[in-house]
Each structure stands twice: as structure tokens, then as C-alpha cells.
Design a protein around this motif. Sequence first.
Motif: not given
Length: 254
Positions: A243, A239-240, A235-237, A168, A232-233
Amino acid sequence: MRLIRNFLLAIYNIHAAIWFIAIMFLILPGIFLVSLFGKIRGGNMVFYFLRFWAHTWFPLVGIWFKRIRYEQEDKEPVIYVANHLSYLDAAIAVKVMRLPFRPLGKIEMVKIPAFGFIYRQSVVLVDRKDARARAQSVRTMKATLKEGVSMLVFPEGTTNYTGQPLRNFHDGAFRMAIEMETDIRPVLYVDSNHRLRAKGLLSLTPGINRVVWLPKVSVKGLTLQDLPALKKQVYDMMDAELRKYHNYPSLQPA
């Protein structure tokens, strides 16, 4: 075979440590001299000494880099936010960044002989146990940005050994970006935990280090009410993208 491998790995790590220390002591007098020019000008010159160290040490230990960019390099100061996988990350940052920047660093590291002096000259120190010290660190970071020098923050706050792409994020980097109206550039160190494990100082291995610069995230017009969405924006960038390079175990439902 395992015994032979462990023996060769130990020899390799001794080789890497010797060169690490040798180059550090080679640049130490120069860093001492340029530190007399102040935190901004002197700190920028310290960056180039450290860049020399990184450009010398990584080839000597057989670690090479692949840079992956979604956009051109930044010419204006930004806040770099990077994932944090191992103790190698700070050295990687010096290697791959072409313009001076300042990372946010834990104050405990200044206690290391010789290295601690270099560390003090090249980072914005933060004592996470002291609220007043944390506030001073934020003021120092803002002053550094005003001088046109980018900042590097690990928003996870500590090394990630969870087995997942990211921990986080804390609010600090995103709050500062909004308050200073400074855009965010996410950066990913894809392989640093494969070169040096999070909990293994003597586990360095040669090989590739991929570094990915994601598209810049604008904070124009944002207020502190937008902080959760901005965090969040980003983080999501990150994280994706992570992966795409490694397989991660599925999270078990609570």
C-alpha cells in the motif's frame, strides 16, 4: 494516437517474444546436459542458465529493476513468500535472486513445447487437482530445503487480479516453515502487473520493476497451533508495504 500506440506496443511485444524464444533455445542444450546431474545439483546449475536468460532478456526489452532491502541477503535457506500479479513473476524471481532456489509451479506448464522441459527442471511441480500429487510436492519441497536450497511459494495460490494488494493466503508455505523450522522471507513484486497484465500475455510494457525484501520472519519455537497467527503476520506485513507503492480502491462493506 491510440492506434499508433497500439501498433508500437504490438511491435514491441513481437520483439520481446522473439528474444524470449531465441534465448530459451540458446540455453536449452546446456539445461539438458546439466539436468543429468540430478534434481539438486543439476537444478542449481539450471538456475544459473535461467539467470543468464533473465539478465539478457530484461535489458533487451527495456525492463529494469530497483531492489529495496530491509535486511541483508539470506545465506541460509529460507522460504520466500511472494505476491503474484502476473506471468512475469517467475522470470523476475530468477532475475533478482542471487542464490539457487526452487519455486512451486503448476504442472500444466510442462505441456508447453521446449519451455515445458526447462520448467520441469527448475521448479517443484504441483498438481492441485490430485491430493496424492500435492502430498508428494510437499515431500519434495521439504527434501529440497534439507539440501540447503531455498523455496519460493506464492501463498495466494493463483494470480491476483482483484484490484487489492493480496488475495487470501493458503496454509501450505506456513505449515512447511513451522514443520521444517525454516524462516520466512516475504518478497514483493511491486510493478509486475504494470509490466505485464494478469490476463494479458501480449500486454508487456517497458519500465521499472521494484522488488522489496521485507524483514525475515522467524518460526523458532512455533507449533502448528501458531499457523494462523504466522500467516496473518506475514499477510499484514506484505499488505501494508504494498500500500506504500500504489493506491488501491476501498473495499465495499458486505
